[in-house]
Design a protein around this motif. Structure first.
Motif, mmCIF file in Angstrom:
data_model
loop_
_atom_site.group_PDB
_atom_site.id
_atom_site.type_symbol
_atom_site.label_atom_id
_atom_site.label_comp_id
_atom_site.label_asym_id
_atom_site.label_seq_id
_atom_site.Cartn_x
_atom_site.Cartn_y
_atom_site.Cartn_z
ATOM 1 N N SER A 1 13.613 12.810 -88.587
ATOM 2 C CA SER A 1 13.175 13.923 -87.734
ATOM 3 C C SER A 1 14.386 14.531 -87.033
ATOM 4 O O SER A 1 15.403 13.874 -86.842
ATOM 5 N N ARG B 1 17.397 11.816 -86.575
ATOM 6 C CA ARG B 1 17.104 10.402 -86.400
ATOM 7 C C ARG B 1 17.229 9.731 -87.754
ATOM 8 O O ARG B 1 16.621 10.175 -88.731
ATOM 9 N N ILE C 1 16.329 6.852 -89.140
ATOM 10 C CA ILE C 1 15.246 6.165 -89.828
ATOM 11 C C ILE C 1 14.161 7.142 -90.267
ATOM 12 O O ILE C 1 13.716 7.129 -91.417
ATOM 13 N N THR C 2 13.746 8.017 -89.379
ATOM 14 C CA THR C 2 12.623 8.913 -89.676
ATOM 15 C C THR C 2 13.057 10.230 -90.307
ATOM 16 O O THR C 2 12.260 10.882 -90.982
#
Length: 124
Positions: free
Chosen positions: A57, A52, A54-55
């Motif tokens: 993860s 992901r 943005i994060t």
């Protein structure tokens, strides 16, 4: 027009390592995740891993957990796939994909843009 260009594939012996790269360019207005899929001859394209954007993860297919690692370089708009302890069953064409929507799925249909693929062959 979004373009994804993979590189780094090749022939390696079982137990060896390879690192794939995927450079993204073009009008990337939104990017929620980037993923790697693979397709062996006669088989359907399958999920390998995603990150992901943005994060940071990640998710991994069970078959590659503990052996493969996905990472990203924001400045270079590039995602990497470090593959260790490769097995003959990892032999496939590996594709990079970009998901420009918040769905972030593990199916090929969840991704909007695809690279041309790079061949990984693991000999026994």
């Amino acid at each position: 027009q979004v373009q994804l260009v993979e590189s780094g594939g090749g022939l390696v012996q079982a137990g060896g390592s390879l690192t794939l790269s995927c450079a993204a360019s073009g009008g990337i207005f939104s990017r929620y995740a980037m993923g790697w899929f693979r397709q062996a001859p006669g088989k359907e394209r399958e999920f390998v891993t995603l990150i992901r954007w943005i994060t940071g993860s990640t998710n991994y297919a069970d078959s590659v957990k503990g052996r493969f690692t996905i990472s990203r370089d924001d400045a270079k708009n590039t995602v990497y796939l470090q593959m260790n302890n490769l097995k003959p069953e990892d032999t496939a064409v590996y594709y990079c994909a970009l998901d420009s929507t918040p769905r972030v799925g593990v199916l090929p249909k969840d991704y909007d843009f695809w690279g041309q693929g790079t061949q990984v062959t693991v000999s026994s």
